[in-house]
Motif scaffolding. Structure first.
Motif: not given
Length: 373
Positions: A12-22, A76-84, A182-185
């Motif tokens: 996910r975008q937020l997880g990827g950003r955290l990885v790059r910062r770490l 998270t509240g949003t599916p990734l890669a077309g998940g349900s 990337d959030t429902p709201l």
């Protein structure tokens, strides 16, 4: 030797950003990025392991890399890669159970950070004006991501009791917004026209994704946060915005809908794939929610750089102009508000006349049909 940090939800975008910062953090020897799908973004030297946290294999990944810090971002509240929705729930709840089981068996784990949500407080008409970390909800969430977050926190508390040697931090984030969030709201605010609940104008709080990363980095660093980093913390930008103010800042018109019809509209929008207008989101857009961040400031010394309004403005700037210029929307709302105020004052004056002159609405001695000044 430096720290070895394992991050879930790295695709996910937020997880990827955290990885790059770490990866760039001093004192971090290696970052292990885990997700069930390959990330579409770079991870800047982190070790990527394709693994589903719902499977027992996550214990092998944890043991192989001897991670001492685990940051669980895959709630998270949003599916990734077309998940349900079902796959999201499994990842949130079953995945957390498997991850905690793996952490319990690993003697190397010293710190666990879990991304949660202020949605655990629910949203009800008799809610307190401000929730603190110890405030019990008036009405527990009955479904969706909010219920997942409640269950996740329950499992985390059980883990903390079984492994008191591990510093456990639960971060309850308000609605996360920003240019890439990337959030429902965020999906709801991206609609060309915003459906609202007739007669309600809820108070909302937001947190910018940069502040999300900032507090995650702080709590994941044992030297910076230490024992004070353990516990549960609300994370939100200062101040609140009304839903009507959000619509004005976006330049998007609103369509007030009677509460009984909102559920039907939410189902229609969900079926069309436009947004996940889930029941807990409907309750949020009806009653709103505000949390206190005093503990975040006092215990951790962390103050979000973005206020609620600034976080929303950053999100709005990334979404482009709405159907109507914000200035025009604001002027129209102001005119309607002024008209409603004049009508209310007139109605109050007429009511006073009725009370004062015995129900006739006329001054003594006035002719029939003659209006009183």
């Amino acid at each position: 030797m430096g720290r070895v940090v394992l991050v879930t939800g790295a695709a996910r975008q937020l997880g990827g950003r955290l990885v790059r910062r770490l990866v760039r953090e001093p004192g971090v020897e290696r970052v292990v990025a885990v997700d069930a799908v390959d990330p579409a973004h770079a991870l800047d030297g982190a070790v990527f392991v394709r693994a589903d946290i719902r499977r027992p294999a996550i214990a092998r990944v944890l043991a192989e890399h001897r991670a001492d810090t685990v940051v669980h971002m895959d709630v998270t509240g949003t599916p990734l890669a077309g998940g349900s929705r079902a796959s999201v729930k499994e990842s949130n709840v079953i995945g957390t159970m498997q991850l905690l089981g793996a952490c319990q068996k690993s003697p190397a784990v010293r710190r666990l950070v879990v991304k949660s949500s202020t949605s655990v407080y629910g949203a009800a008409p008799r809610d307190p004006a401000v929730f603190t970390e110890s405030t019990p909800p008036k009405s527990l969430p009955s479904g969706g991501f909010a219920k997942d977050a409640v269950e996740v926190e329950g499992y985390v508390r059980g883990f903390a009791r079984r492994r008191p040697d591990v510093a456990v931090s639960v971060l309850r984030f308000a609605n996360i917004l920003g240019p890439t969030a990337d959030t429902p709201l965020g999906e709801y605010f991206s609609l060309p026209v915003l459906p609202t609940v007739f007669g309600y104008d809820p108070r909302l709080q937001f947190v910018h994704e940069d502040d999300v990363l900032g507090v995650l980095l702080l709590v994941a660093d044992e030297e910076r946060s230490g024992a004070l980093g353990s516990g549960t913390f609300n994370v939100a930008g200062d101040g609140v915005l009304l839903l009507s103010q959000c619509a004005r800042r976006l330049g998007r018109p609103t369509v007030p809908v009677l509460l009984p019809a909102v559920t039907w509209m939410g189902s229609a929008l969900r079926t069309a794939g436009m947004t996940d207008f889930a029941p807990e989101q409907i309750r949020l857009l009806t009653h709103g929610r505000v949390v206190s961040t005093d503990r975040l400031r006092e215990a951790l010394g962390f103050t979000p750089a973005y206020t609620t309004a600034a976080a929303f403005d950053a999100f709005a700037a990334g979404r482009g102009a709405g159907l109507l210029p914000p200035e025009a929307v604001g002027a129209a709302v102001d005119r309607l508000s002024a008209g409603a105020l004049r009508a209310a004052r007139f109605a109050g004056e007429r009511l006073a006349d009725v009370v004062e002159y015995g129900g006739t609405g006329q001054a003594p001695g006035a002719e029939a049909g003659e209006e009183r000044d």
